[in-house]
Design a protein around this motif. Structure first.
Motif, PDB file in Angstrom:
ATOM      1  N   LEU A 231       2.380  -9.968  12.744  1.00  0.00           N
ATOM      2  CA  LEU A 231       1.145 -10.579  12.858  1.00  0.00           C
ATOM      3  C   LEU A 231       0.819 -11.118  14.156  1.00  0.00           C
ATOM      4  O   LEU A 231      -0.351 -11.208  14.544  1.00  0.00           O
ATOM      5  CB  LEU A 231       1.496 -12.051  11.962  1.00  0.00           C
ATOM      6  N   LEU A 259       2.104  -4.684   9.055  1.00  0.00           N
ATOM      7  CA  LEU A 259       1.448  -6.012   9.372  1.00  0.00           C
ATOM      8  C   LEU A 259       0.774  -5.950  10.529  1.00  0.00           C
ATOM      9  O   LEU A 259      -0.259  -6.401  10.757  1.00  0.00           O
ATOM     10  CB  LEU A 259       2.602  -7.050   9.626  1.00  0.00           C
TER      11      LEU A 259
ATOM     12  N   ILE B 127       1.809  -6.073   1.705  1.00  0.00           N
ATOM     13  CA  ILE B 127       0.976  -6.026   2.887  1.00  0.00           C
ATOM     14  C   ILE B 127      -0.241  -5.347   2.796  1.00  0.00           C
ATOM     15  O   ILE B 127      -0.379  -4.255   2.287  1.00  0.00           O
ATOM     16  CB  ILE B 127       1.721  -5.279   4.107  1.00  0.00           C
ATOM     17  N   SER B 130      -5.031  -2.539   6.997  1.00  0.00           N
ATOM     18  CA  SER B 130      -5.612  -3.450   8.327  1.00  0.00           C
ATOM     19  C   SER B 130      -6.846  -2.666   8.249  1.00  0.00           C
ATOM     20  O   SER B 130      -7.655  -3.212   9.176  1.00  0.00           O
ATOM     21  CB  SER B 130      -4.558  -3.187   9.468  1.00  0.00           C
ATOM     22  N   ASN B 135     -12.582  -3.298  12.043  1.00  0.00           N
ATOM     23  CA  ASN B 135     -11.771  -4.170  13.109  1.00  0.00           C
ATOM     24  C   ASN B 135     -12.554  -4.533  14.299  1.00  0.00           C
ATOM     25  O   ASN B 135     -12.100  -4.647  15.473  1.00  0.00           O
ATOM     26  CB  ASN B 135     -10.447  -3.451  13.603  1.00  0.00           C
ATOM     27  N   TYR B 218      -7.135 -11.513   6.088  1.00  0.00           N
ATOM     28  CA  TYR B 218      -7.081 -11.894   7.224  1.00  0.00           C
ATOM     29  C   TYR B 218      -5.671 -12.002   8.249  1.00  0.00           C
ATOM     30  O   TYR B 218      -5.400 -11.581   9.004  1.00  0.00           O
ATOM     31  CB  TYR B 218      -7.519 -13.410   7.412  1.00  0.00           C
ATOM     32  N   ARG B 220      -2.908 -10.521   6.010  1.00  0.00           N
ATOM     33  CA  ARG B 220      -2.251  -9.369   5.561  1.00  0.00           C
ATOM     34  C   ARG B 220      -1.029  -9.490   4.960  1.00  0.00           C
ATOM     35  O   ARG B 220      -0.593  -8.927   3.859  1.00  0.00           O
ATOM     36  CB  ARG B 220      -2.119  -8.422   6.848  1.00  0.00           C
TER      37      ARG B 220
END
Lengths: 375, 300
Positions: A231, A259, B127, B130, B135, B218, B220
């Motif tokens: 993160l 992550l 998780i 993304s 992004n 936000y 993850r």
């Protein structure tokens, strides 16, 4: 008179309990690891590896003719739970305990094992684990100080970073590694412009990173665990901080890539050689067996070093032909170049594993990585 | 200055999330005088539900805005249902019981939900991908804004405004306010209190679900015990703003987010939590009912 009989009977009772555990045809080995919680995949893998080795040993007739039984206790990587686990495993009558994964949980359990004369081996890298000088404890990985010297050398002499930021969380491992790295960098004449800490698990590190952004660093070094490291890396790039990101050993876990997402690319990791590139004969054998049994590779090197810890103990039992933990501990401390899965296994008199080897990796964002430096 | 503005944005983003979650606490408290300790875990649950809906039905397919809206709606629906179920099973049977029993029941429900998450999805960290949202980032001077941040800020502002209108301008809203003042009198006026409480749980849980999903997108990483972290912060936010007061929860959330970002940025992360509690204590000393809470005579 009553006192004396009470004393005598308690001695007799103690003797019966002690002898029954020795005379029984099983011996118990404990696993203390985070089976649930943030570091569950590491803890579960430690447990898996121990069971794999124990099954193999039992199939060969056991340890000195006794079947080995594994008792697992979940410490959730928390100190309070670790202390409870230590009591529980001691009550179960284990003669040795493998674990735990985090230094904090290991340290919280150490004294109980020492008082009960139970062997303990952990991958915890905090230097403080050895400082108590408990004869019951030996480390199966390398200490923070070995890693920090390597890291500092890489930062100052290889990459020639001018402005170095060192971040850790508040755990004893991470704080220890962060402090050690700061000290090693300074020893080599490097420039640490900021030494900060983040709170593990809070997920939002933008405040600290924004502060760092103003300092315009060349590199951000993070000495904590992958759950926060991934993160941190993602949020670092999001904030437009173009410094290199270097993670200490505990960032080396597949979850780091997940992550960090696309941001994982270019991240640098400093760790032992990872399991899949270990060149040793034992590594090929046991990592294949692990994959065949559990259909997945160990998530990192740490379950493998713990497996070596158990193998060293079993080897010592066979060599000393005894379950006397003092004798085993003394023998383990004379081990020199014992063929471990993670390489030659040498234990110093204070329980420290020596002969550290580290590698610098660079990550691609698909979870693969390449070795960029070994010095 | 850039640094300050960036911290402001950071603080407002997390503050909006706290505010969304705090609304659930404050609405239930307003009507039932009950701290719904299970609310934080419901928020964690919604992040897991959202992730599952995403991976089960959308997989790696193109993440169009339409898909994202569907994921949000489905998650809100599922979590609202669980919220209503929670009220039926854990709180309704205890409505006439002493208040402490309901609080204990809430704590129990919190543990049940947390462990259910662990049993369903396992103890390992889950998780979020993304690439669920674009992004894209924008650079304004030295301040960086991400697409997700802007979406969180705008959407939570819209939701809060909608909730404010709903409570103050609609007939159901009036019934909710009446129930909050006096349940028995509301009953005499022909208000179906059970229905009102159900609506409260539907609205509160849906807002929590959207907050939870945003937290997942936000940040993850999802852990089964993450509800505690957000639940506690949102609860503090609700108290700071004045528990039972809807604008208070929004204000409290934003204030807490900002306060946290500024303390972490300018003093130290080590002290952020300590200062949060110091702020809470100061506010409770100066204004025991919270910043926007009204002074009402305690009937007990």
């Amino acid at each position: 008179m009553r006192k004396i009989t009470k004393f005598a009977s308690s001695v007799a009772l103690g003797a019966i309990i002690a002898s029954s555990s020795i005379l029984a045809d099983t011996v118990k080995v404990g696993v203390q690891a985070p089976i649930t919680g943030k570091y569950a995949n590491e803890g579960q893998s430690i447990d898996n590896f121990v069971r794999l080795l124990v099954d193999e040993k039992n199939a060969q007739g056991g340890l000195l003719g006794k079947k080995i039984e594994v008792v697992t206790c979940d410490d959730e990587a928390k100190a309070q739970k670790a202390a409870v686990c230590a009591k529980k495993l001691v009550n179960e009558g284990v003669f040795a305990v493998i674990g735990s994964y985090t230094s904090g949980a290991t340290e919280a359990a150490q004294t109980t094992y020492y008082r009960s004369k139970v062997l303990q081996t952990s991958d915890g890298t905090s230097d403080s684990l050895i400082e108590k000088k408990y004869w019951t404890f030996f480390r199966n990985s390398f200490p923070n100080s070995a890693q920090s010297d390597f890291t500092a050398e890489y930062f100052v002499n290889v990459k020639k970073y001018q402005r170095i930021v060192v971040l850790s969380d508040y755990s004893s491992y991470s704080e220890g590694l962060g402090d050690a790295t700061e000290a090693s960098v300074k020893k080599l004449g490097g420039n640490v412009i900021f030494r900060g800490k983040i709170k593990s698990g809070t997920q939002n590190f933008t405040a600290t990173l924004t502060k760092i952004k103003a300092m315009n660093p060349d590199v951000i070094y993070y000495s904590g665990y992958y759950t926060d490291g991934g993160l941190l890396r993602a949020q670092q790039l999001q904030l437009g901080i173009n410094a290199d990101f270097v993670g200490g050993d505990s960032n080396d876990n597949p979850d780091f890539y997940k992550l960090a997402g696309d941001s994982a690319k270019g991240t640098i990791l400093i760790n032992f050689p990872t399991p899949e590139i270990l060149p040793y004969k034992e590594a090929k054998k046991y990592l294949k067996a692990y994959k065949d049994t559990f259909k997945i590779d160990p998530p990192s090197i740490w379950p493998v070093t713990n497996a070596d810890g158990l193998r060293a103990i079993m080897h010592a039992v066979e060599q000393t032909k005894s379950f006397d933990t003092k004798k085993i501990a003394d023998y383990v401390r004379t081990l020199k170049d014992f063929p471990g899965i993670t390489g030659p296994f040498t234990i110093r008199e204070d329980g420290e594993r020596i002969g550290a080897e580290f590698v610098v990796y660079e990550m691609n964002n698909d979870g693969t990585k390449k070795v960029v430096s070994t010095k | 200055m850039d640094i300050f503005l960036q911290q402001l944005i950071n603080g407002l983003t997390i503050g909006s999330l706290y505010a969304l979650v705090a609304l659930g606490y404050t609405m239930v408290y307003g009507v039932m005088k009950l701290i719904n300790f299970a609310h934080g875990d419901l928020v964690a649950f919604s992040a897991y539900v959202g992730l599952t809906i995403f991976s089960q039905f959308f997989g790696a397919s193109a993440n169009s805005l339409f898909n994202v809206i569907i994921i949000f709606l489905l998650t809100a629906l599922v979590v609202a249902f669980v919220g209503v179920l929670l009220e039926r099973l854990a709180y309704r049977p205890l409505r006439t019981a002493p208040r402490l029993s309901a609080v204990v029941s809430a704590l129990g429900a919190s543990l049940v939900i947390q462990n259910a998450i662990m049993l369903i999805w396992g103890p390992n960290m889950k998780i979020f991908p993304s690439d669920l949202l674009p992004n894209t980032t924008w650079q304004l001077g030295g301040v960086v804004l991400t697409f997700t941040q802007i979406l969180i800020l705008i959407l939570s502002a819209i939701l809060m405004a909608a909730l404010y209108v709903f409570i103050n301008k609609t007939k159901i809203g009036t019934a909710i306010r009446a129930t909050a003042i006096d349940q028995d009198a509301a009953k005499l006026m022909g208000i179906n209190v059970n229905r009102i409480i159900m609506i409260i749980f539907i609205v509160g849980s849906s807002l929590g679900a959207i907050g939870g999903l945003f937290i997942g997108i936000y940040y993850r990483g999802l852990t089964f015990d993450m509800g505690w972290l957000y639940g506690l912060n949102a609860f503090i936010a609700a108290i700071i703003g004045g528990i039972g007061n809807i604008p208070g929860a929004m204000l409290g959330g934003l204030l807490l987010g900002l306060f946290n970002a500024m303390i972490s940025g300018y003093i130290s992360t080590e002290w952020a939590e300590t200062f949060t509690f110091i702020l809470l204590i100061i506010i409770l000393i100066l204004r025991p009912t919270g910043i926007l809470g009204e002074k009402t005579a305690e009937k007990v």
